[in-house]
Design a protein around this motif. Structure first.
Motif, PDB file in Angstrom:
ATOM      1  N   ALA A 102       0.850  -1.196   0.000  1.00 15.25           N
ATOM      2  CA  ALA A 102       0.000   0.000   0.000  1.00 15.25           C
ATOM      3  C   ALA A 102       0.884   1.244   0.000  1.00 15.25           C
ATOM      4  CB  ALA A 102      -0.918   0.021   1.212  1.00 15.25           C
ATOM      5  N   ASP A 103       0.468   2.210  -0.789  1.00  8.06           N
ATOM      6  CA  ASP A 103       1.041   3.548  -0.744  1.00  8.06           C
ATOM      7  C   ASP A 103       0.001   4.420  -0.062  1.00  8.06           C
ATOM      8  OD1 ASP A 103       3.154   2.616  -2.211  1.00  8.06           O
ATOM      9  OD2 ASP A 103       2.497   3.492  -4.101  1.00  8.06           O
ATOM     10  N   TYR A 104       0.415   5.183   0.910  1.00 10.26           N
ATOM     11  CA  TYR A 104      -0.519   6.018   1.659  1.00 10.26           C
ATOM     12  C   TYR A 104       0.243   7.172   2.264  1.00 10.26           C
ATOM     13  CZ  TYR A 104       1.429   3.844   5.839  1.00 10.26           C
ATOM     14  OH  TYR A 104       2.284   3.429   6.816  1.00 10.26           O
ATOM     15  N   LYS A 105      -0.447   8.208   2.624  1.00 15.77           N
ATOM     16  CA  LYS A 105       0.192   9.314   3.327  1.00 15.77           C
ATOM     17  C   LYS A 105       0.459   8.840   4.746  1.00 15.77           C
ATOM     18  CE  LYS A 105       0.148  13.141   0.754  1.00 15.77           C
ATOM     19  NZ  LYS A 105       1.417  13.576   0.263  1.00 15.77           N
ATOM     20  N   PRO A 106       1.636   8.846   5.227  1.00 15.57           N
ATOM     21  CA  PRO A 106       2.833   9.512   4.732  1.00 15.57           C
ATOM     22  C   PRO A 106       3.906   8.561   4.194  1.00 15.57           C
ATOM     23  CG  PRO A 106       3.028   9.239   7.076  1.00 15.57           C
ATOM     24  CD  PRO A 106       1.743   8.568   6.644  1.00 15.57           C
ATOM     25  N   GLY A 107       3.554   7.421   3.595  1.00 16.03           N
ATOM     26  CA  GLY A 107       4.608   6.540   3.109  1.00 16.03           C
ATOM     27  C   GLY A 107       4.099   5.346   2.321  1.00 16.03           C
ATOM     28  N   ARG A 108       4.926   4.283   2.303  1.00 11.16           N
ATOM     29  CA  ARG A 108       4.594   3.028   1.620  1.00 11.16           C
ATOM     30  C   ARG A 108       4.842   1.882   2.590  1.00 11.16           C
ATOM     31  NH1 ARG A 108       7.867   1.401  -2.857  1.00 11.16           N
ATOM     32  NH2 ARG A 108       9.676   2.063  -1.699  1.00 11.16           N
ATOM     33  N   ARG A 109       4.175   0.735   2.323  1.00 10.24           N
ATOM     34  CA  ARG A 109       4.330  -0.400   3.231  1.00 10.24           C
ATOM     35  C   ARG A 109       4.028  -1.704   2.507  1.00 10.24           C
ATOM     36  NH1 ARG A 109      -1.278   0.824   5.905  1.00 10.24           N
ATOM     37  NH2 ARG A 109      -2.542  -0.574   4.658  1.00 10.24           N
ATOM     38  N   PHE A 110       4.464  -2.798   3.133  1.00 11.45           N
ATOM     39  CA  PHE A 110       4.024  -4.141   2.776  1.00 11.45           C
ATOM     40  C   PHE A 110       4.152  -5.006   4.020  1.00 11.45           C
ATOM     41  CE2 PHE A 110       8.579  -4.487   1.803  1.00 11.45           C
ATOM     42  CZ  PHE A 110       8.909  -5.707   2.380  1.00 11.45           C
ATOM     43  N   TYR A 111       3.552  -6.172   3.955  1.00 11.17           N
ATOM     44  CA  TYR A 111       3.562  -7.128   5.065  1.00 11.17           C
ATOM     45  C   TYR A 111       4.186  -8.435   4.596  1.00 11.17           C
ATOM     46  CZ  TYR A 111       0.014  -4.107   7.240  1.00 11.17           C
ATOM     47  OH  TYR A 111      -0.660  -3.049   7.787  1.00 11.17           O
ATOM     48  N   PHE A 112       4.640  -9.244   5.561  1.00 11.67           N
ATOM     49  CA  PHE A 112       5.044 -10.626   5.292  1.00 11.67           C
ATOM     50  C   PHE A 112       4.917 -11.420   6.585  1.00 11.67           C
ATOM     51  CE2 PHE A 112       8.978  -8.803   6.839  1.00 11.67           C
ATOM     52  CZ  PHE A 112       9.594  -9.814   7.550  1.00 11.67           C
ATOM     53  N   ARG A 113       4.803 -12.723   6.443  1.00  8.12           N
ATOM     54  CA  ARG A 113       4.775 -13.627   7.597  1.00  8.12           C
ATOM     55  C   ARG A 113       6.058 -14.436   7.621  1.00  8.12           C
ATOM     56  NH1 ARG A 113       0.207 -13.822  10.417  1.00  8.12           N
ATOM     57  NH2 ARG A 113      -1.677 -12.997   9.450  1.00  8.12           N
ATOM     58  N   ASP A 114       6.605 -14.625   8.829  1.00 15.98           N
ATOM     59  CA  ASP A 114       7.811 -15.430   8.951  1.00 15.98           C
ATOM     60  C   ASP A 114       7.444 -16.910   9.073  1.00 15.98           C
ATOM     61  OD1 ASP A 114       7.059 -15.876  11.623  1.00 15.98           O
ATOM     62  OD2 ASP A 114       8.861 -14.993  12.471  1.00 15.98           O
ATOM     63  N   ALA A 115       8.417 -17.751   9.317  1.00 16.35           N
ATOM     64  CA  ALA A 115       8.198 -19.204   9.380  1.00 16.35           C
ATOM     65  C   ALA A 115       7.254 -19.607  10.509  1.00 16.35           C
ATOM     66  CB  ALA A 115       9.539 -19.926   9.528  1.00 16.35           C
ATOM     67  N   ASP A 116       7.142 -18.784  11.549  1.00 18.29           N
ATOM     68  CA  ASP A 116       6.228 -19.067  12.658  1.00 18.29           C
ATOM     69  C   ASP A 116       4.857 -18.445  12.459  1.00 18.29           C
ATOM     70  OD1 ASP A 116       7.890 -20.667  14.368  1.00 18.29           O
ATOM     71  OD2 ASP A 116       9.019 -18.849  14.850  1.00 18.29           O
ATOM     72  N   GLY A 117       4.645 -17.784  11.334  1.00 18.79           N
ATOM     73  CA  GLY A 117       3.355 -17.158  11.055  1.00 18.79           C
ATOM     74  C   GLY A 117       3.194 -15.783  11.664  1.00 18.79           C
ATOM     75  N   ILE A 118       4.262 -15.218  12.240  1.00 21.76           N
ATOM     76  CA  ILE A 118       4.196 -13.872  12.804  1.00 21.76           C
ATOM     77  C   ILE A 118       4.215 -12.881  11.651  1.00 21.76           C
ATOM     78  CG2 ILE A 118       5.342 -12.156  14.264  1.00 21.76           C
ATOM     79  CD1 ILE A 118       6.530 -14.590  15.829  1.00 21.76           C
ATOM     80  N   PHE A 120       4.733  -9.254   9.943  1.00 25.85           N
ATOM     81  CA  PHE A 120       5.534  -8.041  10.061  1.00 25.85           C
ATOM     82  C   PHE A 120       5.061  -7.049   9.013  1.00 25.85           C
ATOM     83  CE2 PHE A 120       8.029 -11.266  12.016  1.00 25.85           C
ATOM     84  CZ  PHE A 120       8.723 -10.636  13.032  1.00 25.85           C
ATOM     85  N   GLU A 121       4.984  -5.785   9.398  1.00 26.29           N
ATOM     86  CA  GLU A 121       4.706  -4.699   8.466  1.00 26.29           C
ATOM     87  C   GLU A 121       5.983  -3.888   8.326  1.00 26.29           C
ATOM     88  OE1 GLU A 121       2.050  -0.604   8.058  1.00 26.29           O
ATOM     89  OE2 GLU A 121       1.889  -1.814   9.873  1.00 26.29           O
ATOM     90  N   LEU A 122       6.465  -3.730   7.107  1.00 29.15           N
ATOM     91  CA  LEU A 122       7.613  -2.865   6.860  1.00 29.15           C
ATOM     92  C   LEU A 122       7.096  -1.593   6.214  1.00 29.15           C
ATOM     93  CD1 LEU A 122      10.435  -5.248   5.615  1.00 29.15           C
ATOM     94  CD2 LEU A 122       9.701  -4.673   7.920  1.00 29.15           C
ATOM     95  N   VAL A 123       7.548  -0.462   6.726  1.00 26.63           N
ATOM     96  CA  VAL A 123       7.053   0.830   6.255  1.00 26.63           C
ATOM     97  C   VAL A 123       8.233   1.773   6.036  1.00 26.63           C
ATOM     98  CG1 VAL A 123       6.633   1.673   8.611  1.00 26.63           C
ATOM     99  CG2 VAL A 123       5.417   2.698   6.707  1.00 26.63           C
ATOM    100  N   GLN A 124       8.143   2.530   4.953  1.00 30.42           N
ATOM    101  CA  GLN A 124       9.082   3.600   4.672  1.00 30.42           C
ATOM    102  C   GLN A 124       8.262   4.883   4.606  1.00 30.42           C
ATOM    103  OE1 GLN A 124      11.414   3.234   1.066  1.00 30.42           O
ATOM    104  NE2 GLN A 124      11.927   5.400   1.083  1.00 30.42           N
ATOM    105  N   TYR A 125       8.616   5.837   5.470  1.00 32.58           N
ATOM    106  CA  TYR A 125       7.891   7.093   5.492  1.00 32.58           C
ATOM    107  C   TYR A 125       8.513   8.095   4.542  1.00 32.58           C
ATOM    108  CZ  TYR A 125       5.353   5.498   9.588  1.00 32.58           C
ATOM    109  OH  TYR A 125       4.548   4.793  10.446  1.00 32.58           O
ATOM    110  N   ASP A 126       7.647   8.923   3.924  1.00 32.39           N
ATOM    111  CA  ASP A 126       8.126  10.054   3.127  1.00 32.39           C
ATOM    112  C   ASP A 126       8.673  11.082   4.106  1.00 32.39           C
ATOM    113  OD1 ASP A 126       7.001   8.742   0.938  1.00 32.39           O
ATOM    114  OD2 ASP A 126       5.099   9.833   1.142  1.00 32.39           O
TER     115      ASP A 126
END
Length: 127
Positions: A102-118, A120-126
């Motif tokens: 997703a691109d949104y104010k104030p940045g961009r993001r994506f999610y992923f799940r690790d091997a345990d199903g946890i 994570f959201e990674l975000v980069q802010y403008d």
């Protein structure tokens, strides 16, 4: 008064393996490892001022269902990165599949799940 989050403690199947991929993806370092509560084992991984405590109980932990419907469930962990595209490449190299971009104010993001199903959201802010 201002408060700052120092750490979060997560139960994982293999603290050493989880700390290893976090080092590769996030550049975090192992701060400590050793015996933990109830004859478990923990690894603390992160930076100088904050970290994740990765805990494995004495008995093998089991995976649960989605936490979004549980009171007290951990839904996801958000991590700020300087370069989302480079972080995505490291996530893929670690064997995880990014989703929900997703691109949104104030940045961009994506999610992923690790091997345990946890999740994570990674975000980069403008700036």
């Amino acid at each position: 008064m201002t408060a700052k989050l120092e750490h979060t403690n997560l139960t994982v199947s293999d603290p050493d393996a989880t700390a290893a991929w976090m080092g590769d993806v996030f550049g975090w370092k192992i701060r400590w490892s050793g015996p933990a509560i109830d004859e478990g084992y923990s690894v603390h991984v992160g930076g100088p001022g904050d970290y994740l405590a990765l805990y494995r109980p004495r008995s093998a932990p089991h995976a649960g269902e989605s936490s979004y419907g549980l009171i007290g469930g951990l839904n996801h962990l958000g991590v700020i990165v300087d370069d989302l595209d480079a972080a995505e490449a490291r996530v893929k190299a670690a064997g995880f599949t990014p989703h929900n971009y997703a691109d949104y104010k104030p940045g961009r993001r994506f999610y992923f799940r690790d091997a345990d199903g946890i999740e994570f959201e990674l975000v980069q802010y403008d700036d």
